[in-house]
Design a protein around this motif. Structure first.
Motif, PDB file in Angstrom:
ATOM      1  N   PRO A   1       0.818  -1.228   0.000  1.00 31.56           N
ATOM      2  CA  PRO A   1       0.000   0.000   0.000  1.00 31.56           C
ATOM      3  C   PRO A   1       0.847   1.271   0.000  1.00 31.56           C
ATOM      4  O   PRO A   1       0.464   2.263  -0.605  1.00 31.56           O
ATOM      5  CB  PRO A   1      -0.813  -0.111   1.296  1.00 31.56           C
ATOM      6  CG  PRO A   1      -0.838  -1.557   1.621  1.00 31.56           C
ATOM      7  CD  PRO A   1       0.464  -2.115   1.109  1.00 31.56           C
ATOM      8  N   ILE A   2       1.980   1.226   0.649  1.00 28.99           N
ATOM      9  CA  ILE A   2       2.851   2.410   0.686  1.00 28.99           C
ATOM     10  C   ILE A   2       3.445   2.653  -0.688  1.00 28.99           C
ATOM     11  O   ILE A   2       3.342   3.741  -1.248  1.00 28.99           O
ATOM     12  CB  ILE A   2       3.965   2.229   1.738  1.00 28.99           C
ATOM     13  CG1 ILE A   2       3.345   2.146   3.137  1.00 28.99           C
ATOM     14  CG2 ILE A   2       4.983   3.371   1.655  1.00 28.99           C
ATOM     15  CD1 ILE A   2       4.288   1.711   4.220  1.00 28.99           C
ATOM     16  N   PHE A   3       4.062   1.627  -1.260  1.00 32.77           N
ATOM     17  CA  PHE A   3       4.746   1.807  -2.538  1.00 32.77           C
ATOM     18  C   PHE A   3       3.785   2.012  -3.701  1.00 32.77           C
ATOM     19  O   PHE A   3       4.166   2.608  -4.706  1.00 32.77           O
ATOM     20  CB  PHE A   3       5.686   0.630  -2.808  1.00 32.77           C
ATOM     21  CG  PHE A   3       6.902   0.649  -1.940  1.00 32.77           C
ATOM     22  CD1 PHE A   3       7.867   1.638  -2.094  1.00 32.77           C
ATOM     23  CD2 PHE A   3       7.085  -0.292  -0.940  1.00 32.77           C
ATOM     24  CE1 PHE A   3       8.988   1.674  -1.285  1.00 32.77           C
ATOM     25  CE2 PHE A   3       8.200  -0.265  -0.121  1.00 32.77           C
ATOM     26  CZ  PHE A   3       9.156   0.715  -0.295  1.00 32.77           C
ATOM     27  N   SER A   4       2.546   1.584  -3.573  1.00 31.74           N
ATOM     28  CA  SER A   4       1.600   1.793  -4.676  1.00 31.74           C
ATOM     29  C   SER A   4       1.205   3.258  -4.808  1.00 31.74           C
ATOM     30  O   SER A   4       0.659   3.664  -5.827  1.00 31.74           O
ATOM     31  CB  SER A   4       0.354   0.920  -4.483  1.00 31.74           C
ATOM     32  OG  SER A   4      -0.360   1.334  -3.338  1.00 31.74           O
ATOM     33  N   ASN A   5       1.492   4.062  -3.808  1.00 26.30           N
ATOM     34  CA  ASN A   5       1.154   5.480  -3.851  1.00 26.30           C
ATOM     35  C   ASN A   5       2.284   6.358  -4.377  1.00 26.30           C
ATOM     36  O   ASN A   5       2.121   7.570  -4.474  1.00 26.30           O
ATOM     37  CB  ASN A   5       0.749   5.965  -2.457  1.00 26.30           C
ATOM     38  CG  ASN A   5      -0.602   5.442  -2.059  1.00 26.30           C
ATOM     39  OD1 ASN A   5      -1.606   5.792  -2.669  1.00 26.30           O
ATOM     40  ND2 ASN A   5      -0.636   4.578  -1.059  1.00 26.30           N
TER      41      ASN A   5
ATOM     42  N   SER B   1       8.324   6.032  -7.358  1.00 23.09           N
ATOM     43  CA  SER B   1       9.667   5.489  -7.147  1.00 23.09           C
ATOM     44  C   SER B   1      10.051   5.632  -5.680  1.00 23.09           C
ATOM     45  O   SER B   1       9.410   6.354  -4.916  1.00 23.09           O
ATOM     46  CB  SER B   1      10.687   6.248  -8.004  1.00 23.09           C
ATOM     47  OG  SER B   1      10.770   7.603  -7.558  1.00 23.09           O
ATOM     48  N   MET B   2      11.125   4.953  -5.318  1.00 21.09           N
ATOM     49  CA  MET B   2      11.654   5.075  -3.965  1.00 21.09           C
ATOM     50  C   MET B   2      12.113   6.508  -3.711  1.00 21.09           C
ATOM     51  O   MET B   2      11.947   7.037  -2.612  1.00 21.09           O
ATOM     52  CB  MET B   2      12.814   4.099  -3.765  1.00 21.09           C
ATOM     53  CG  MET B   2      13.400   4.156  -2.374  1.00 21.09           C
ATOM     54  SD  MET B   2      12.199   3.783  -1.093  1.00 21.09           S
ATOM     55  CE  MET B   2      12.595   2.095  -0.793  1.00 21.09           C
TER      56      MET B   2
ATOM     57  N   GLU C   1       9.018  12.787  -0.356  1.00 19.26           N
ATOM     58  CA  GLU C   1       7.779  13.115   0.354  1.00 19.26           C
ATOM     59  C   GLU C   1       7.936  12.912   1.864  1.00 19.26           C
ATOM     60  O   GLU C   1       7.417  13.703   2.655  1.00 19.26           O
ATOM     61  CB  GLU C   1       6.614  12.271  -0.166  1.00 19.26           C
ATOM     62  CG  GLU C   1       6.165  12.653  -1.558  1.00 19.26           C
ATOM     63  CD  GLU C   1       5.595  14.063  -1.623  1.00 19.26           C
ATOM     64  OE1 GLU C   1       4.856  14.471  -0.699  1.00 19.26           O
ATOM     65  OE2 GLU C   1       5.893  14.761  -2.602  1.00 19.26           O
ATOM     66  N   THR C   2       8.657  11.877   2.246  1.00 21.03           N
ATOM     67  CA  THR C   2       8.906  11.629   3.669  1.00 21.03           C
ATOM     68  C   THR C   2       9.725  12.769   4.260  1.00 21.03           C
ATOM     69  O   THR C   2       9.413  13.286   5.338  1.00 21.03           O
ATOM     70  CB  THR C   2       9.618  10.282   3.869  1.00 21.03           C
ATOM     71  OG1 THR C   2       8.814   9.241   3.317  1.00 21.03           O
ATOM     72  CG2 THR C   2       9.871  10.002   5.337  1.00 21.03           C
ATOM     73  N   GLY C   3      10.774  13.182   3.557  1.00 23.85           N
ATOM     74  CA  GLY C   3      11.598  14.299   4.016  1.00 23.85           C
ATOM     75  C   GLY C   3      10.807  15.583   4.104  1.00 23.85           C
ATOM     76  O   GLY C   3      10.943  16.348   5.077  1.00 23.85           O
ATOM     77  N   SER C   4       9.963  15.827   3.139  1.00 33.23           N
ATOM     78  CA  SER C   4       9.136  17.032   3.133  1.00 33.23           C
ATOM     79  C   SER C   4       8.162  17.026   4.309  1.00 33.23           C
ATOM     80  O   SER C   4       7.976  18.046   4.988  1.00 33.23           O
ATOM     81  CB  SER C   4       8.374  17.137   1.811  1.00 33.23           C
ATOM     82  OG  SER C   4       7.567  18.282   1.792  1.00 33.23           O
TER      83      SER C   4
END
Length: 158
Positions: free
Chosen positions: A7-11, A14-15, A21-24
């Motif tokens: 579910p995480i990677f389907s959104n 790419s890595m 997005e995590t850093g932001s």
């Protein structure tokens, strides 16, 4: 998390996009720490930035490490430049310094603040907030003294 990563990677495409997005999102949380600290008016504005940075390191250890304890040589620092410009403007306002002295004063202060933050983020030390405040004030006043800034009565303002 004990769940599938699908579910995480389907959104994300790419890595790299996921990391960006995590850093932001982590940076936005850090900005909220700054906002709360400044709005509390417990400390002068410049000191509030440092206290917020340290509080973020203590309360959000992994996000702090993600943002500030990794190799950053290939990054541009546009977001951090805005904060640095704000803090350097406060240094100028509080001290009357000009030019390169402003940047050096801030760099020396921020080295102290970052060091304390890293000690919190790595659980090396867990200091009382009053002691943290005193340490930052001591460094600030030491720098003011080095630049010859004293009140007429010989004391240094906070």
């Amino acid at each position: 998390l004990g769940c599938s990563t699908q579910p995480i990677f389907s959104n994300f495409k790419s890595m790299e996009e996921l990391e960006e997005e995590t850093g932001s999102a982590a940076y936005q949380i850090y900005l909220e720490f700054i906002k709360r600290e400044v709005e509390s008016e417990k400390y002068p504005a410049y000191k509030s930035f440092g206290m917020a940075y340290i509080r973020f390191a203590k309360e959000e250890k992994e996000l702090f490490k993600l943002l500030y304890m990794r190799d950053r040589r290939t990054e541009t620092f546009a977001e951090n430049r805005v904060l640095t410009d704000q803090m350097e403007a406060l240094v100028q306002q509080y001290t009357g310094l000009e030019g390169d002295d402003i940047a050096l004063f801030h760099l020396e202060m921020w080295a102290c603040v970052h060091g304390i933050a890293v000690m919190f983020a790595t659980s090396y030390l867990d200091l009382d907030w009053e002691l943290v405040s005193k340490m930052i004030t001591d460094v600030y006043q030491g720098l003011r003294h080095r630049y010859g800034m004293e009140d007429s009565n010989g004391s240094h303002p906070h």
